[in-house]
Design an enzyme around this catalytic site. Structure first.
Site, PDB file in Angstrom:
ATOM      1  N   ASP A  16      87.155 -24.362  66.082  1.00 17.36           N
ATOM      2  CA  ASP A  16      86.679 -22.658  66.862  1.00 17.36           C
ATOM      3  C   ASP A  16      87.364 -22.786  67.548  1.00 17.36           C
ATOM      4  OD1 ASP A  16      85.812 -25.325  67.898  1.00 17.36           O
ATOM      5  OD2 ASP A  16      83.380 -25.286  68.156  1.00 17.36           O
ATOM      6  N   GLU A  19      70.431 -32.896  58.063  1.00 23.28           N
ATOM      7  CA  GLU A  19      68.867 -32.686  59.300  1.00 23.28           C
ATOM      8  C   GLU A  19      67.652 -32.558  58.541  1.00 23.28           C
ATOM      9  OE1 GLU A  19      73.296 -31.563  60.699  1.00 23.28           O
ATOM     10  OE2 GLU A  19      72.083 -31.194  58.779  1.00 23.28           O
TER      11      GLU A  19
END
Length: 833
Positions: free
Chosen positions: A447, A183
């Site tokens: 998750d 990023e």
């Protein structure tokens, strides 16, 4: 008298920049400008201040070159007389061509003999003197520590590695991890600045038993970069400006013939960079922040980054609460406190999440993109209806990895090595023919597995909570290709993880929950099974509704002569798009076929407009004739969309209804058709879109210890060179230095052909089952041939009408359940806080 060549103006350790804007900024000819906090402002020599405000100096090449400086604004080299030059000194006005692409490096180095600590390379480096340090003199802010880690994260402690917090004896209440890949600097600063604002809020709480003026000492921020050669260079520039990172020859690939697995930098910064790349200091509320920057040598995916966080660093710090963040997600200033408070109020809370909101841009300009607007509506409805309902049961199916928190002791495995963390990290080593396609896809949503394992943990009664007041904005995909790739992972992972949770219901029944809690969890499981079935038949139901509603307007009661010919065209187009999406998905990646997918989405949106028109016409016609079909349809529409509005009003957050509902409605066929088709057509793709690195790099060099357990490391000795690292980072950020892309070929790590064949075969079987089951549904319902008369009350109650009534009632009931859960959550929140 000084000559121009022999004299170099001295540099102050902490320059006082010129007044230009309200904050420190990367502007003008100077490095930074600031009008606020500056402890050295009234203590420096005015002549030195004037010198610092001129430009960036570098060493002349020869005695007659003159004192040169780089004019940042004009992008050219200029000559100027030094402020310290005698009046009779001749001025050299020669020019030397265009400006260099970067700072001219002198690199005055010396070999420093470093004593290995427990056999490990640990070096303390002075931070650039040019950093403006509000807390000057404190050792943790004057020096940055570099550690070359040469082991697996599971062996961090046993191999003698340690952290500065262990040396100082500080306890860690909050341990925050920020994971990143490649990023850019804006996304990084958005997240980092949000975290530092949250730390400042903790320090501002005066009546808390845990937090207060020195609360920053109880918070540690860990930044994990997934691959040294993958991290964005301008993010490293940002970290350099914060004092956290220093490039140089102290970084090594090998220590005593052991490959370096991670480069660990430790520093306590006392200022921040906001998303606009402006420096923020204590006068803006910034407090010191303890930072660990772990830059992994190889790219090994996000789950490996979390293993560094949990198994290497958390085991050393033993924090109370761990907070997970992704780069690009910015928590609002009080969000982390509200998350932490959920654990403080309830001792049986194992995990918590807040509201993930789509980043809407300045003045909500990002909502002009219909794709962003649709995701904004989707996120809002999920946080208003779904998350509160699941929170009441005590089991939230997924705590988003972009912004969630866990109690560290709840994550621990038992003595046999089984538990939440063991199950969570199992997905890191599952690949190729070593595992089945079900498990591989399930761990695309690891998750979700972690959440299930926490609730179902043996002899425990852990619950998961939703915290409405904890809000974080995240950067959502604004391009269709990126959106499709993201949802492929989400849909496949969530489908198989949900199936896993349903199949292991017995594990919950054997946990330590109370009888009432177990009963509620069983009801939630039944509810999840119903939703799984609905998701399986979603594409068939959509096509069924399209055929029924468009065919209904062919009834003579509508007086629409010739509409059946138009319907023949649109129904053919609808079927053609579905078939085309299968062909695209089987052979084309979204990024390589952007036009095809974009045209499909636009055409589906146009067909949705026609579908809405037909639905309105049918509703108006049925209003005059009555009948159960009309009653059910009107009731379903009112309940579904009315509840969206009502629940948003109850939550005091209705704005998405006005800004994002229409884009979401028009893109809903894309959600149902394109996303589902691409996901099921690519079950054999278990990647995150990146490949792991397996090669050992050698560009940083290696060191071998001598008989005294010492190594020689080259470090910069000249103050100007140390400052030069700082200045170079400033220039890179100011001029947005282009990033050189790595055009190297793909990694050599390829799956064996047998594994590829196996995955493709299973993908075909599942896809075939999905397509045929939906086709059977269509044949079973439309085989009666009464689609035209579905909403004509005078006709018999045929198969089509019965199925329509059932589906509409089902949608209304499930939406009402979500609304009831959301309302109960809001009521409970009023009384419990």
């Amino acid at each position: 008298m000084y000559s121009r060549a022999s004299y170099r103006p001295p540099r102050s350790r902490s320059p006082t920049p010129a007044v230009d804007d309200e904050d420190y900024q990367i502007v003008g000819n100077d490095s930074v400008h600031y009008t606020g906090y500056s402890p050295q402002r009234h203590s420096q020599d005015p002549e030195k201040i004037a010198l610092q405000q001129t430009s960036l100096y570098y060493q002349p090449h020869s005695e007659d070159d003159g004192a040169q400086y780089l004019d940042v604004e004009k992008h050219s080299l200029s000559s100027a007389a030094s402020p310290y030059t005698e009046p009779d000194t001749p001025v050299n006005t020669r020019h030397f061509g265009p400006a260099p692409t970067g700072r001219v490096l002198r690199r005055h180095k010396t070999k420093k003999r470093v004593q290995l600590t427990n056999g490990n390379l640990v070096v303390d480096l002075e931070v650039p003197p040019k950093l403006v340090l509000p807390r000057k003199g404190e050792p943790e802010m004057m020096k940055m520590r570099y550690t070359a880690v040469t082991c697996d994260p599971d062996d961090f402690e046993k191999n003698g590695f340690f952290l500065r917090q262990n040396e100082s004896g500080r306890t860690t209440e909050l341990f925050i991890v920020i994971t990143m890949y490649n990023e850019d600097e804006v996304l990084f600063c958005r997240t980092m600045y949000g975290v530092m604002q949250n730390v400042a809020h903790l320090c501002s709480r005066k009546n808390s038993r845990t937090w207060g003026q020195d609360a920053w000492k109880k918070v540690v921020v860990c930044i994990v970069a997934d691959g040294r050669k993958k991290v964005h260079p301008r993010v490293l520039d940002c970290l350099t400006l914060l004092g956290v990172y220093q490039p140089g020859d102290h970084m090594k690939n090998m220590i005593n013939n052991k490959p370096v697995t991670a480069h660990l930098f430790e520093y306590t910064t006392s200022f921040a960079l906001d998303p606009s790349l402006h420096f923020k200091y204590p006068d803006k509320g910034i407090v010191p922040t303890q930072i660990l920057f772990c830059m992994k040598e190889k790219n090994q995916k996000k789950i490996n980054s979390h293993r560094w966080f949990f198994n290497a660093f958390s085991s050393m710090l033993q924090p109370n609460v761990c907070v997970l963040l992704d780069v690009g997600t910015q928590p609002i200033p009080k969000s982390i406190y509200h998350l932490w408070k959920a654990f403080d109020l309830n001792s049986n809370v194992a995990g918590a999440c807040g509201e993930i909101a789509a980043y809407k841009g300045k003045r909500w300009s990002a909502l002009l993109n219909p794709l962003v607007a649709a995701q904004n509506f989707e996120y809002k409805i999920a946080n208003i209806l779904d998350k509160p309902t699941e929170s009441l049961f005590g089991y939230i199916s997924v705590l988003p990895g972009a912004f969630s928190a866990y109690r560290y002791i709840a994550l621990q495995n038992d003595k046999r090595g089984k538990g939440p963390l063991a199950s969570y990290f199992k997905g890191e080593v599952l690949h190729g023919r070593d595992t089945d396609i079900f498990t591989s896809n399930m761990y695309l949503a690891e998750d979700r597995i972690l959440c299930f394992e926490l609730v179902a943990k043996a002899n425990s009664n852990w619950v998961l909570k939703y915290v409405k007041s904890a809000i974080a904005e995240t950067d959502v995909p604004d391009a269709l290709s990126e959106f499709i790739s993201q949802r492929r992972r989400w849909l496949n992972g969530s489908f198989f993880a949900a199936t896993y949770a349903v199949a292991h219901l017995g594990q919950i029944l054997e946990s330590g929950h109370s009888l009432s809690r177990k009963v509620s969890l069983v009801f939630q499981t039944i509810y999840n099974v119903i939703n799984l079935i609905a998701a399986w038949f979603a594409i068939g139901n959509f096509y069924l509704f399209f055929i029924i509603l468009t065919s209904s307007v062919e009834n003579p009661a509508f007086h629409m002569t010739g509409i059946k010919y138009f319907n023949m065209i649109v129904q053919f187009v609808m079927g053609g798009i579905v078939v085309a999406c299968f062909l695209f998905s089987m052979g084309n990646k979204p990024k390589a076929s952007q036009l095809k997918y974009k045209l499909s989405a636009i055409m589906l949106a146009c067909l949705m407009v026609y579908l809405i028109f037909c639905a309105v016409m049918v509703a108006v016609q049925a209003a005059g004739s009555g009948g159960i079909a009309y009653t059910t349809m009107v009731f379903s529409v009112i309940v579904t969309y009315g509840i969206y509005v009502l629940s948003s009003l109850f939550a005091l957050d209705p704005w998405h209804i006005f800004t994002s509902f229409i884009p979401y409605l028009l893109l809903s066929p894309t959600y149902i058709n394109i996303l589902n088709i691409y996901a099921f057509s690519n079950l054999d793709d278990i990647s995150w879109g990146t490949k792991q690195d397996n090669e050992i790099e050698s560009d940083l060099g290696a060191v071998i210890q001598n008989s005294n357990s010492q190594v020689d490391v080259e470090v910069l000795t000249d103050v100007a060179d140390v400052n030069g690292i700082y200045e170079e980072s400033l220039l890179n950020l100011k001029h947005k230095k282009p990033v050189i892309k790595n055009n190297a070929g793909p990694s050599d790590a390829e799956k064996e052909q047998a594994a590829k064949d196996y995955y493709a075969n299973v993908r075909t079987n599942v896809l075939l089952s999905w397509v045929l089951s939906n086709a059977v549904l269509l044949v079973a319902i439309l085989g009666g041939g009464d689609a035209v008369n579905t909403f004509n009350s005078g006709d018999s109650f045929g198969r089509t009408k019965a199925y329509m009534t059932f589906i509409l009632a089902f949608v209304a009931i499930t939406t009402a359940v979500r609304f009831s859960g959301s309302t109960m959550y809001l009521v409970a929140r009023v009384f419990t806080g």
